[in-house]
Design an enzyme around this catalytic site. Sequence first.
Site, PDB file in Angstrom:
ATOM      1  N   HIS A 135     -30.982  -8.517 -15.004  1.00 30.02           N
ATOM      2  CA  HIS A 135     -30.991  -7.503 -17.372  1.00 30.02           C
ATOM      3  C   HIS A 135     -29.222  -6.946 -17.389  1.00 30.02           C
ATOM      4  O   HIS A 135     -29.520  -6.016 -17.591  1.00 30.02           O
ATOM      5  CB  HIS A 135     -31.505  -5.965 -17.004  1.00 30.02           C
ATOM      6  N   TYR A 188     -30.935 -16.371  -7.668  1.00 31.49           N
ATOM      7  CA  TYR A 188     -29.498 -15.788  -7.648  1.00 31.49           C
ATOM      8  C   TYR A 188     -29.364 -15.200  -6.614  1.00 31.49           C
ATOM      9  O   TYR A 188     -29.217 -14.673  -5.900  1.00 31.49           O
ATOM     10  CB  TYR A 188     -29.625 -14.372  -8.459  1.00 31.49           C
TER      11      TYR A 188
END
Length: 439
Positions: A241, A387
């Site tokens: 985020h 990621y």
Amino acid sequence: MAISPAEFSRRRTTFLERLGGVAAVIPAAALVTHHADVEHSFRQQSDFWYLTGFDEPGAVALFLPHRPDNPFVLFVEPKDPTAEVWNGFRWGCEGAVQRFGADLAHPRADLAGRLGDYLKGAEGIAFRVGRHPAVEPLVLSAWSAQLDRAPRNGQAALGLVAPCPLLHELRLRKSEAELERMRLAARISAEAHELARQVARPGLNERQVQAVIEQHFMEQGARGPAYGSIVAGGDNACVLHYTSNNAPLADGDLLLIDAGCSLSDYYNGDITRTFPVNGCFSGEQRALYDLVLAAQEAAIAAVRPAADAEQVHGVALRVLVEGLVDLGLLRGAVEGLIEQGAYRHLYMHRTGHWLGLDVHDVGAYRLGEHPVPLEPGMVLTVEPGLYVSDRLPPPEGQPAIDERWKGIGIRIEDDVAVSERGHEVLTAAAQKSVAAIQR
Ligand code: GLY
Ligand code: MN
Ligand code: MN
């Protein structure tokens, strides 16, 4: 074309039918303070919007199936020239009836005095507790007063129930008119991603790319971003985020952009694209990009009626884990790695969510033991990613990650509508093939 008044009216009729003898109290959103006496720009509550199309704060809608002559009542801020000079136009009570189809409308200030009368005779009261602090005490005190009188007149509502399951089941299935709005939100969002890829270059700040994207949203008539745009170069993309969007883009890094627009009537796009800032993948970047793209394409291919979102996630996950084993980033048998969650330091989120008036839209994913089967009209995102960073350590038994992989964050996200024949990718105009994004 905007959702027609007739469609709003049909939604209310269906909701009233589903309520049976239960009355519903559905509040609008309130203004939220940003700082000092400045407010955030107004965002209507999506349930209230879905049923009314009324875009002012502080209103309350009543749905009263036990009063078939006037089942839809709106409480609104009344016309007030002084207030309107400061804060803008109000439809007032007359507008609520004439323009928004309310059977009756009253000033919001009258709610406390009138709610008890309106709820009289309802079998139950549907109200979402815990979310509407200005309205909840009024609902509870109206019900409590009924309970006080019940021994004398036998008329109290039997319970307070949640309106959400009923209403959210309706919202989960999009009409053809809603799909048209979502195609538009998707098209504007996709165009913005194409523009962003054209301008991105080493040395530009993430925020400058954000400006290009959001300028396009607003130029095209959207309200603005549907959520805080994520423009994340290099390792920043490993923060799921990340919204700081304030770092210069480095030569040799990837750029992950997760951004979508919200239309004037709140239908949203939600797209992620990842591409090399200098137009050219390194070997490691390319290997992971190919893997995420393969996972995403396989997962999209699994979207069809009677499949479910868990299967779609499972397909993406299997492709990712198999590929990570091949690349030496995971070690072990694929099945066991999936069962143990041994991939979660590299892929820590689900593959998608419902999309609609809310970006993470309402609607159940499971009913008890059973995943909700996909049906035509449902819209979901498909957004696998990888990621690679130092933030989460590999679990025991998994290999340490070589430096050459670190700082690579990749997600590819499309908006997919379930159709009779399978699916429609609403966001296909945002390119994602290696051929299209390499320079
Ligand atoms: N942009 C929020 C999400 O992809 O879920
Ligand atoms: Mn999403
Ligand atoms: Mn997204």
